[in-house]
Design a protein around this motif. Sequence first.
Motif, PDB file in Angstrom:
ATOM      1  N   PHE A   1      96.107 -17.278 -27.551  1.00 31.34           N
ATOM      2  CA  PHE A   1      96.516 -15.875 -27.509  1.00 31.34           C
ATOM      3  C   PHE A   1      97.998 -15.725 -27.195  1.00 31.34           C
ATOM      4  CE2 PHE A   1      97.345 -11.860 -25.420  1.00 31.34           C
ATOM      5  CZ  PHE A   1      96.713 -10.939 -26.251  1.00 31.34           C
ATOM      6  N   VAL A   2      98.475 -16.532 -26.264  1.00 30.74           N
ATOM      7  CA  VAL A   2      99.843 -16.382 -25.760  1.00 30.74           C
ATOM      8  C   VAL A   2     100.892 -16.978 -26.700  1.00 30.74           C
ATOM      9  CG1 VAL A   2     101.400 -17.128 -23.903  1.00 30.74           C
ATOM     10  CG2 VAL A   2      99.124 -16.239 -23.361  1.00 30.74           C
ATOM     11  N   SER A   3     100.562 -18.043 -27.410  1.00 37.35           N
ATOM     12  CA  SER A   3     101.559 -18.790 -28.185  1.00 37.35           C
ATOM     13  C   SER A   3     102.395 -17.931 -29.138  1.00 37.35           C
ATOM     14  CB  SER A   3     100.878 -19.918 -28.971  1.00 37.35           C
ATOM     15  OG  SER A   3     100.389 -20.898 -28.090  1.00 37.35           O
ATOM     16  N   PRO A   4     101.807 -16.980 -29.904  1.00 40.41           N
ATOM     17  CA  PRO A   4     102.643 -16.178 -30.800  1.00 40.41           C
ATOM     18  C   PRO A   4     103.591 -15.219 -30.078  1.00 40.41           C
ATOM     19  CG  PRO A   4     100.326 -16.127 -31.470  1.00 40.41           C
ATOM     20  CD  PRO A   4     100.372 -16.707 -30.104  1.00 40.41           C
ATOM     21  N   LEU A   5     103.381 -15.020 -28.791  1.00 41.87           N
ATOM     22  CA  LEU A   5     104.205 -14.088 -28.026  1.00 41.87           C
ATOM     23  C   LEU A   5     105.470 -14.725 -27.482  1.00 41.87           C
ATOM     24  CD1 LEU A   5     101.324 -12.531 -25.858  1.00 41.87           C
ATOM     25  CD2 LEU A   5     101.929 -12.023 -28.239  1.00 41.87           C
TER      26      LEU A   5
ATOM     27  N   TRP B   1     101.730 -15.664 -38.240  1.00 42.15           N
ATOM     28  CA  TRP B   1     100.933 -15.718 -39.471  1.00 42.15           C
ATOM     29  C   TRP B   1      99.734 -16.643 -39.300  1.00 42.15           C
ATOM     30  CZ3 TRP B   1     100.012 -20.177 -42.303  1.00 42.15           C
ATOM     31  CH2 TRP B   1      99.277 -19.989 -43.491  1.00 42.15           C
ATOM     32  N   TYR B   2      99.954 -17.811 -38.721  1.00 49.43           N
ATOM     33  CA  TYR B   2      98.885 -18.788 -38.550  1.00 49.43           C
ATOM     34  C   TYR B   2      97.776 -18.233 -37.669  1.00 49.43           C
ATOM     35  CZ  TYR B   2      96.664 -23.288 -37.541  1.00 49.43           C
ATOM     36  OH  TYR B   2      95.765 -24.314 -37.401  1.00 49.43           O
ATOM     37  N   SER B   3      98.132 -17.428 -36.681  1.00 51.66           N
ATOM     38  CA  SER B   3      97.138 -16.907 -35.739  1.00 51.66           C
ATOM     39  C   SER B   3      96.316 -15.763 -36.310  1.00 51.66           C
ATOM     40  CB  SER B   3      97.832 -16.425 -34.455  1.00 51.66           C
ATOM     41  OG  SER B   3      98.591 -15.242 -34.704  1.00 51.66           O
ATOM     42  N   MET B   4      96.690 -15.249 -37.475  1.00 59.28           N
ATOM     43  CA  MET B   4      96.000 -14.103 -38.062  1.00 59.28           C
ATOM     44  C   MET B   4      94.775 -14.496 -38.881  1.00 59.28           C
ATOM     45  SD  MET B   4      97.266 -11.106 -37.241  1.00 59.28           S
ATOM     46  CE  MET B   4      97.136 -11.785 -35.594  1.00 59.28           C
ATOM     47  N   LYS B   5      94.494 -15.778 -38.995  1.00 56.44           N
ATOM     48  CA  LYS B   5      93.322 -16.253 -39.718  1.00 56.44           C
ATOM     49  C   LYS B   5      92.497 -17.150 -38.798  1.00 56.44           C
ATOM     50  CE  LYS B   5      95.561 -16.086 -44.260  1.00 56.44           C
ATOM     51  NZ  LYS B   5      95.905 -16.857 -45.499  1.00 56.44           N
ATOM     52  N   PRO B   6      91.200 -17.322 -39.090  1.00 59.14           N
ATOM     53  CA  PRO B   6      90.368 -18.176 -38.228  1.00 59.14           C
ATOM     54  C   PRO B   6      90.892 -19.610 -38.201  1.00 59.14           C
ATOM     55  CG  PRO B   6      89.008 -16.860 -39.709  1.00 59.14           C
ATOM     56  CD  PRO B   6      90.426 -16.693 -40.173  1.00 59.14           C
TER      57      PRO B   6
END
Length: 270
Positions: free
Chosen positions: A126-130, A190-195
């Motif tokens: 959860f935190v990584s894209p932030l 982008w990577y976090s937006m898919k399973p």
Amino acid sequence: MLSYPYFDPNMISIGPLHLRWYGMMYVFGVVSGWLMGRYRANKPWNKMTPTKMDDFITWAVVGVVAGGRLGYCMFYNASYYLQKPLKIFAVWEGGMSFHGGLLGVLFACWLFGRFNNMTFTEVGDFVSPLVPPGLFFGRIGNFINAELWGRETDGWWGMVFPGAGPMLRHPSQLYEAALEGVLLFIIVWWYSMKPRPRGCVGAVFLLGYGIFRFTVEFAREPDAHLGFVALNWMSMGQILCLPMIVFGVTYLWWAYRNEKTNPTIPAEFR
């Protein structure tokens, strides 16, 4: 040749009180991460709620500051701080390490998960894209402070930095802002937006940062008191990035080979 723009280090001055640009970059980084975290927390598949995000940002700030300071003392000047341990607390004298801050945030993620019924990988994914926007603002702060400049260059993009002599140097702070801040954010978001297999978003962040930082270090001036620390060409920053790259590659290989791990986005929300 590009001209280094002069920056007044004080953003606002009111009498003896000064609000510095460098400090505000940290504020911008924290606020951007918090706002994006609240946005992501509204997605129905996240265990992190907006209220939990409000709590976590405090944990993260403590982790960044404590870890960043201890990491700098340990990785970059251990002998000095072992002789003068009280200087560890003299944060106003400068000295922060990204890799130390990363370890501090990882510890905060683990501890926060323990108290909020979340696994370490759930919090980390959860935190990584932030994180990359905060890295962007931090590198812009380095540029405004005319610190952590690059090696000498004869390219037209070279700059003469105050306090770095008359030589043209790479504006390596801007390279890092572009790669570790902007490009890494695009990739990880982008990577976090898919399973994805659980833990892979965090692994992509570690791998991406490790590669980008390792690359930029070839244009960044090594710390004067350390120089090259291995093979007569590797800096401390590159040494510290190697475990990130190795772990990122290894974990991604393992996770995709064993896709039994819970995906980051459950099937009912895909």
